[in-house]
Design a protein around this motif. Sequence first.
Motif, mmCIF file in Angstrom:
data_model
loop_
_atom_site.group_PDB
_atom_site.id
_atom_site.type_symbol
_atom_site.label_atom_id
_atom_site.label_comp_id
_atom_site.label_asym_id
_atom_site.label_seq_id
_atom_site.Cartn_x
_atom_site.Cartn_y
_atom_site.Cartn_z
ATOM 1 N N GLN A 1 -6.512 -11.614 -6.891
ATOM 2 C CA GLN A 1 -6.002 -10.293 -6.531
ATOM 3 C C GLN A 1 -4.593 -10.431 -5.969
ATOM 4 O O GLN A 1 -4.135 -11.519 -5.660
ATOM 5 N N SER A 2 -3.948 -9.285 -5.800
ATOM 6 C CA SER A 2 -2.620 -9.311 -5.192
ATOM 7 C C SER A 2 -2.743 -9.671 -3.715
ATOM 8 O O SER A 2 -3.769 -9.424 -3.067
ATOM 9 N N THR A 3 -1.681 -10.233 -3.197
ATOM 10 C CA THR A 3 -1.681 -10.685 -1.806
ATOM 11 C C THR A 3 -1.938 -9.529 -0.846
ATOM 12 O O THR A 3 -2.726 -9.659 0.099
ATOM 13 N N GLY A 4 -1.302 -8.398 -1.087
ATOM 14 C CA GLY A 4 -1.475 -7.244 -0.209
ATOM 15 C C GLY A 4 -2.912 -6.765 -0.155
ATOM 16 O O GLY A 4 -3.431 -6.439 0.911
ATOM 17 N N TYR A 5 -3.556 -6.729 -1.306
ATOM 18 C CA TYR A 5 -4.948 -6.286 -1.372
ATOM 19 C C TYR A 5 -5.850 -7.224 -0.566
ATOM 20 O O TYR A 5 -6.697 -6.776 0.211
ATOM 21 N N VAL A 6 -5.682 -8.524 -0.772
ATOM 22 C CA VAL A 6 -6.525 -9.498 -0.075
ATOM 23 C C VAL A 6 -6.284 -9.430 1.428
ATOM 24 O O VAL A 6 -7.235 -9.439 2.221
ATOM 25 N N LEU A 7 -5.045 -9.340 1.833
ATOM 26 C CA LEU A 7 -4.745 -9.252 3.266
ATOM 27 C C LEU A 7 -5.340 -7.991 3.876
ATOM 28 O O LEU A 7 -5.824 -8.017 5.015
ATOM 29 N N ARG B 1 -8.117 -6.517 2.866
ATOM 30 C CA ARG B 1 -9.555 -6.763 2.995
ATOM 31 C C ARG B 1 -9.850 -7.668 4.187
ATOM 32 O O ARG B 1 -10.798 -7.439 4.924
ATOM 33 N N TYR B 2 -9.043 -8.717 4.357
ATOM 34 C CA TYR B 2 -9.252 -9.597 5.496
ATOM 35 C C TYR B 2 -9.005 -8.876 6.809
ATOM 36 O O TYR B 2 -9.684 -9.110 7.798
ATOM 37 N N GLU B 3 -8.050 -7.967 6.815
ATOM 38 C CA GLU B 3 -7.783 -7.177 8.028
ATOM 39 C C GLU B 3 -8.964 -6.272 8.345
ATOM 40 O O GLU B 3 -9.359 -6.134 9.512
#
Length: 107
Positions: A94-100, A102-104
């Motif tokens: 996935q894109s970095t923004g999307y993953v970050l 979700r982790y947030e």
Amino acid sequence: DQAAAIYILVALVVAVSLSTAQANLVMTGLVLLGLTAIVHDRWWPAAFALAAATLVKVYPLALSLVLAVAFWRRFPLRYAAALGALMAVPFLTQSTGYVLDRYEEWA
């Protein structure tokens, strides 16, 4: 071999729990795999199994910390590396923004 039989049984438990979407059984299976690997001095598989269990549910973190103290020369760095590697896998899909994001939400 007894270890092979344990791995097969745990794999069956995990497969059944995946079909019914029960995370507790997946986590338990991964913890059992990790502990079995430790008994057989297979530290990298143990670290990855327990890291995966930690990412399914947070409870195995307590067990992993106890193991890190008990086996401080063999386990903690491998566990940290495995946890980091498994947490990096979503960035490959996935894109970095999307993953970050979700982790947030997860934190």
